[in-house]
Design a protein around this motif. Structure first.
Motif, short mmCIF file in Angstrom:
data_model
loop_
_atom_site.label_atom_id
_atom_site.label_comp_id
_atom_site.label_asym_id
_atom_site.label_seq_id
_atom_site.Cartn_x
_atom_site.Cartn_y
_atom_site.Cartn_z
N SER A 64 -8.13 -6.18 15.19
CA SER A 64 -7.85 -4.94 15.90
C SER A 64 -6.36 -4.64 15.98
CB SER A 64 -8.42 -5.01 17.32
OG SER A 64 -7.82 -6.08 18.05
N ARG A 65 -5.52 -5.61 15.61
CA ARG A 65 -4.06 -5.41 15.63
C ARG A 65 -3.53 -4.90 14.27
NH1 ARG A 65 -2.00 -5.09 20.35
NH2 ARG A 65 0.02 -5.82 19.58
N ILE A 66 -4.47 -4.62 13.35
CA ILE A 66 -4.09 -4.13 12.02
C ILE A 66 -4.56 -2.69 11.89
CG2 ILE A 66 -4.38 -4.42 9.54
CD1 ILE A 66 -5.08 -7.37 10.12
N LYS A 67 -3.67 -1.81 11.44
CA LYS A 67 -4.02 -0.40 11.23
C LYS A 67 -3.80 -0.05 9.76
CE LYS A 67 -5.00 3.87 12.35
NZ LYS A 67 -6.37 4.25 12.72
N ALA A 68 -4.88 0.38 9.10
CA ALA A 68 -4.79 0.81 7.71
C ALA A 68 -4.98 2.32 7.66
CB ALA A 68 -5.84 0.12 6.86
N VAL A 69 -4.00 3.01 7.12
CA VAL A 69 -4.01 4.47 7.10
C VAL A 69 -4.03 4.96 5.66
CG1 VAL A 69 -2.78 6.58 7.74
CG2 VAL A 69 -2.69 4.59 9.25
N THR A 70 -4.96 5.85 5.38
CA THR A 70 -4.95 6.52 4.08
C THR A 70 -5.02 8.02 4.33
OG1 THR A 70 -5.92 6.59 1.88
CG2 THR A 70 -7.44 6.38 3.75
N PHE A 71 -5.07 8.81 3.26
CA PHE A 71 -4.88 10.24 3.45
C PHE A 71 -6.05 11.08 2.94
CE2 PHE A 71 -0.93 8.03 3.62
CZ PHE A 71 -0.45 8.44 4.85
N SER A 72 -7.22 10.43 2.81
CA SER A 72 -8.46 11.17 2.56
C SER A 72 -9.61 10.34 3.11
CB SER A 72 -8.67 11.42 1.06
OG SER A 72 -9.07 10.24 0.40
N ARG A 73 -10.63 11.03 3.59
CA ARG A 73 -11.79 10.33 4.14
C ARG A 73 -12.49 9.50 3.08
NH1 ARG A 73 -11.81 15.16 7.01
NH2 ARG A 73 -11.77 14.90 9.28
N ALA A 74 -12.54 10.01 1.85
CA ALA A 74 -13.19 9.29 0.76
C ALA A 74 -12.49 7.95 0.52
CB ALA A 74 -13.19 10.12 -0.51
N SER A 75 -11.17 7.97 0.53
CA SER A 75 -10.40 6.75 0.33
C SER A 75 -10.60 5.77 1.49
CB SER A 75 -8.92 7.09 0.17
OG SER A 75 -8.15 5.92 -0.03
#
Length: 751
Positions: A64-75
């Motif tokens: 829960s201390r890791i945040k992964a961010v991408t820029f499309s819902r598919a990805s």
């Protein structure tokens, strides 16, 4: 906890996933900022997922201390699925798009400030009120549509509406001040005033604050800047932040991420500046080039091994992208063997392109491994027509194409509808201003009164126009000619009808006037008419033609259900990023489409424009190169580039990118021009950017010299005369034409 070696060994044994040295270094580098530059097909998603697993299993970080961010819902969904597959026994890490993260911040701030709000995109009924009262439906498009009509006195077209939405998103993602809005090149009347009215309506028009997706970003950025308590909470919520596809990140998105990691700086940015193709959405690839100035202690790693494509494709694509200046100096490579050289096809004319592709694809069996890539969605229309006739299934990635609902298509169909009943005043109302007779609105209203008083009349609109309405002499002559033309239409073939509409009824002349006065794209409007005329050639009656148009529209929309089936993929170059296929055709490779403007045209403009505008033109051309590069690197084994010499009976120039790649695959000595009496000094128009070590003088080539070839690497010159250069590389000896190497800067001197 497991050791690093055990971690990699276990995953190799369990999943068959074996990381190379650079990938492993990326996985174990977790203190401080890391920029991971990942070339196409280099396994970036696998590396990113392995990195997250490593943080949990080896370092002991709580998921829960890791945040992964991408820029499309598919990805984001793809990363979730892959994480489950790689680490089925671990709790799920939070994978989300940047808008989702921003909205968390916004919701918390609004709750704290007791601000009521409502979203006008996505789920319209979601508000800050947790009750069962049905909220009034509010929609972003409809709000903008209403404002446009109130300010311009007429409805916006769908194209104008999309341009306005893109414009609003662009200025917000760039955080552009109002003083710079006018500089954004979109041709929509009163665009700045429309945006001001839109923002005012969202704030004051309904009694609660209205939010669109872009507001989530700008407001979240402001909150993190001004509210120290919320900033501190989010900075301490995650110990590690990872962002994927960061070449597509906008200025405001970078700003949000930068604030979140300001305390611990444990940021991993995965990106490739060579694949940044969304500047029109506000993407900021310059951020990647400035990464070390933002994070002085940053580590930069380059994943350059391509596991996707054959050596034939990788080597050429690697050279092609090097013409760009704003990029890291890197060389994509592969251990994959050669398969087939890139193929090139130059057809006589555009309308034979879809037939050619059908014939090529009929030879293939695995259609799911075939893609046809193009710049503009309009390119798909003749493909749909031809593939349907050949009974070849297809999946169109951008199936929301609005071609068949465009106002030009509706005009053509209405011109045809009138021929079945000349008394249809309702049909005539939609097109009377598009006859080349300049019929005024007041004249039409006078005619309409007659039909209102006598709704059952069957008299021709042309006869009534001549007898009941006061017309100018030139109008009378034209209306008589239109009546005669319509009498011919009754028995004419659909193709002949198209030509009568364009010429005798004056629609093409009217199009020029309409597009000029309203800021529409005339070239695109004429392309629609030309495309319809080609489709009409295979129909026998106007009813059959109209039904064909309706059927093709339905077929295009239903093609989304072929996703994952044995069907050819149709996609724009932009939408193809992240995809891969064994066989790829890149089509419509002509000047004006890709690149959208030629280098020579841009060079001609240099003396006429300001330095800032010139910089924008150069950046635009670099993005065109990147877009072409993205298309090339979708192919695993077979890549074919397709062009033609005529488009709708008009001569066109082959894309300079087509010619560049062709010359890389098969270098050809350009014919020497005849000497002229008057000479002027001009800089050589090199196709690639030469560095200081590039050899351009024949006398500098010496036997025994060690050099670097741009494609084959380091080697030793073993023979050289005025025409042929022979170089011994590590595994082979190659011969080259001296003039070609010098002209294109293929040879560098090794110090």
């Amino acid at each position: 906890m497991v050791s690093s070696n055990d971690f990699f060994d276990n995953k190799k044994r369990e999943l068959g996933v074996s990381l190379n040295n650079i990938q492993q270094e990326a996985v174990i580098t977790n203190n401080g900022p890391l920029l991971l530059l990942a070339s196409p097909g280099s396994g970036k998603t696998t590396t990113l997922i392995m990195k997250i697993g490593y943080l949990i299993e080896v370092i002991g970080v709580v998921p829960s201390r890791i945040k992964a961010v991408t820029f499309s819902r598919a990805s984001a969904n793809d990363m979730k699925e892959r994480f489950k597959r790689f680490f089925p026994n671990l709790p799920m890490v939070e994978f989300s798009i940047i808008h989702s993260l921003a909205f968390q911040v916004v919701r918390e701030y609004f709750a704290k400030q007791r601000i009521e709000y409502q979203l006008i995109e996505g789920n319209n009924n979601f508000t800050s009120q947790n009750n069962h009262i049905q909220q009034r439906q509010l929609n972003k498009k409809q709000i903008i549509r209403n404002i446009y009509k109130s300010l311009n006195g007429e409805p916006a077209t769908e194209d104008q509406l999309e341009e306005l939405i893109t414009f609003i998103s662009f200025i917000k993602n760039k955080l552009l001040p109002e003083s710079k809005w006018a500089l954004v090149p979109i041709n929509v009347p009163k665009k700045e005033l429309i945006v001001k009215e839109y923002e005012n309506y969202k704030k004051y028009g309904t009694g609660k604050l209205l939010l669109d997706y872009d507001d989530m970003l700008t407001i979240a950025n402001e909150v993190l800047e001004k509210d120290n308590a919320i900033l501190f909470r989010y900075q301490t919520l995650f110990d590690y932040v990872l962002t994927d596809e960061s070449q597509d990140t906008s200025f405001v998105q970078h700003s949000i991420i930068q604030k979140l990691v300001d305390k611990h700086k444990n940021l991993c940015v995965v990106a490739d500046e060579d694949q940044s193709i969304y500047s029109w959405r506000g993407a900021e690839p310059q951020y990647l080039l400035d990464f070390r100035s933002i994070y002085p202690d940053a580590k930069i790693l380059m994943m350059l091994q391509n596991y996707r494509s054959s050596k034939d494709i990788v080597d050429i694509a690697n050279v092609f992208i090097k013409q760009n200046k704003k990029r890291y100096e890197k060389n994509m490579f592969t251990s994959n063997p050669q398969y087939k050289p890139i193929k090139f096809k130059a057809l006589t004319e555009y309308k034979t392109q879809s037939v050619y592709l059908v014939n090529q694809i009929l030879k293939l069996e695995d259609l799911a491994e075939v893609a046809i890539l193009y710049r503009n969605n309009s390119s798909a229309i003749l493909l749909i027509d031809s593939f349907d006739k050949a009974n070849i299934p297809f999946y169109m990635k951008d199936s929301d194409n609005r071609f068949f609902t465009h106002w030009v298509v509706q005009d053509i169909l209405n011109f045809m509808r009138l021929s079945y009943d000349f008394s249809r005043i309702d049909v005539f109302e939609t097109i009377y201003s598009k006859f080349n007779a300049y019929i005024k609105k007041s004249q039409f209203e006078e005619l309409k009164k007659f039909y209102t008083n006598q709704p059952l009349t069957k008299e021709s609109v042309f006869d009534n126009l001549l007898s009941l309405v006061k017309l100018e002499d030139y109008q009378i002559e034209k209306v008589k000619k239109f009546k005669d033309s319509y009498n011919k239409i009754k028995t004419a073939s659909p193709k002949s009808v198209m030509q009568i509409i364009r010429n005798e009824l004056g629609y093409e002349s009217s199009l020029e006037f309409i597009c000029k006065s309203k800021g529409y794209n005339l070239e695109y409007a004429l392309e629609i008419v030309n495309t319809l005329e080609i489709i009409s050639e295979s129909t026998n009656t106007m009813i059959e033609f109209a039904n064909r148009i309706k059927y093709l529209d339905s077929l295009m929309k239903s093609s989304k259900f072929n996703k994952g089936e044995n069907a050819v993929t149709f996609s724009t170059l932009h939408s193809s990023k992240g995809l891969e296929f064994e066989t790829v055709f890149m089509i419509d490779l002509i000047e004006g489409i890709i690149p959208s403007t030629s280098k020579s045209e841009k060079s001609d403009e240099k003396s006429k424009i300001l330095e800032e505008e010139l910089l924008n033109l150069e950046e635009e051309m670099e993005e065109e190169v990147r877009l072409f590069y993205v298309g090339m690197t979708r192919a695993k084994l077979n890549l074919e580039l397709v062009t033609y010499f005529k488009r709708f009976d008009k001569k066109v120039k082959l894309s300079e990118f087509f010619k560049q790649v062709q010359n890389l695959v098969t270098p050809v000595e350009a014919p020497q021009p005849k000497p002229k009496k008057v000479f002027s000094k001009q800089e050589p128009k090199n196709k690639f950017i030469f560095n200081s070590n590039t050899i351009q003088d024949r006398t500098l080539l010496k036997v025994g010299m060690f050099v670097k070839h741009i494609l084959f690497g380091q080697g030793e010159i073993i023979s050289c005369n005025s025409e042929v250069l022979e170089i011994r590389f590590e595994s082979e000896i190659k011969k080259f034409q001296v003039s070609v190497c010098l002209k294109h800067g293929y040879i560098e001197k090794l110090e």
